[in-house]
Design a protein around this motif. Sequence first.
Motif, mmCIF file in Angstrom:
data_model
loop_
_atom_site.group_PDB
_atom_site.id
_atom_site.type_symbol
_atom_site.label_atom_id
_atom_site.label_comp_id
_atom_site.label_asym_id
_atom_site.label_seq_id
_atom_site.Cartn_x
_atom_site.Cartn_y
_atom_site.Cartn_z
ATOM 1 N N VAL A 138 0.823 -1.214 0.000
ATOM 2 C CA VAL A 138 0.000 0.000 0.000
ATOM 3 C C VAL A 138 0.855 1.261 0.000
ATOM 4 O O VAL A 138 0.354 2.349 -0.269
ATOM 5 C CB VAL A 138 -0.975 0.034 1.202
ATOM 6 N N LEU A 139 2.134 1.120 0.269
ATOM 7 C CA LEU A 139 3.036 2.271 0.300
ATOM 8 C C LEU A 139 3.568 2.635 -1.081
ATOM 9 O O LEU A 139 4.171 3.686 -1.261
ATOM 10 C CB LEU A 139 4.223 1.974 1.221
ATOM 11 N N GLU A 140 3.345 1.778 -2.056
ATOM 12 C CA GLU A 140 3.896 1.983 -3.396
ATOM 13 C C GLU A 140 3.315 3.243 -4.038
ATOM 14 O O GLU A 140 2.115 3.474 -4.034
ATOM 15 C CB GLU A 140 3.592 0.782 -4.290
ATOM 16 N N GLY A 141 4.190 4.061 -4.573
ATOM 17 C CA GLY A 141 3.773 5.258 -5.289
ATOM 18 C C GLY A 141 3.380 6.423 -4.409
ATOM 19 O O GLY A 141 2.902 7.443 -4.898
ATOM 20 N N SER A 142 3.585 6.319 -3.118
ATOM 21 C CA SER A 142 3.200 7.383 -2.199
ATOM 22 C C SER A 142 4.346 8.360 -2.011
ATOM 23 O O SER A 142 5.508 7.970 -1.927
ATOM 24 C CB SER A 142 2.811 6.789 -0.847
ATOM 25 N N ASN A 143 4.017 9.634 -1.931
ATOM 26 C CA ASN A 143 5.021 10.658 -1.664
ATOM 27 C C ASN A 143 5.136 10.969 -0.177
ATOM 28 O O ASN A 143 5.955 11.798 0.214
ATOM 29 C CB ASN A 143 4.700 11.939 -2.426
ATOM 30 N N ILE A 144 4.326 10.330 0.633
ATOM 31 C CA ILE A 144 4.382 10.520 2.079
ATOM 32 C C ILE A 144 5.583 9.744 2.608
ATOM 33 O O ILE A 144 5.790 8.588 2.241
ATOM 34 C CB ILE A 144 3.077 10.023 2.728
ATOM 35 N N PRO A 145 6.397 10.357 3.458
ATOM 36 C CA PRO A 145 7.590 9.665 3.966
ATOM 37 C C PRO A 145 7.243 8.372 4.700
ATOM 38 O O PRO A 145 6.194 8.256 5.331
ATOM 39 C CB PRO A 145 8.220 10.679 4.926
#
Length: 123
Positions: free
Chosen positions: A70-77
Motif C-alpha cells: 500500500v506504500l507503493e507510489g506514495s510521496n508521504i515519507p
Amino acid sequence: MFDLTIDLYNDPETARQHLEKLRWPKGPICPHCGNGDKFRIMKFAGKSTRPGLYKCKECRKPFSVTVGTVLEGSNIPLHKWVLAAHLMGAYRYRMNANQLHRMLDVSYRSACHMTERIDNVMK
C-alpha cells in the motif's frame, strides 16, 4: 504506551530498514519474478539513486521494499506511514483522518488516503 521520539517514527531511513527486516527477513526478494538469490540481486548505491533501491539481475527490473504494498507510489515519507499504521493498529476505535492529519502533520487529503489504504489492509 510507546515512545514517539525513537528514530523509527522520525527518520525515513530507519523506517525503511525496519520495513526491509519485516518484509525480507532473509534478504531482498524481487516482487516481479520472485528471485531471492542474494547473488542475483544488486543494491544500488550512489548520490543519484534513491535509498533502498535494488535491481534483479533475472528480470532486470528495479524494486524497493514498498513495491507491491500500500506504500507503493506514495510521496508521504515512510516514517509517517509506519507511525500511522502503528496508531491505527493500537487505537481502540477507528481512527479518523482528521485526527491522523493533526497527529502526523500531513494534509487532510493525505490522511484520508492513508486511513483508507491502511483500513483495507487491516480488513
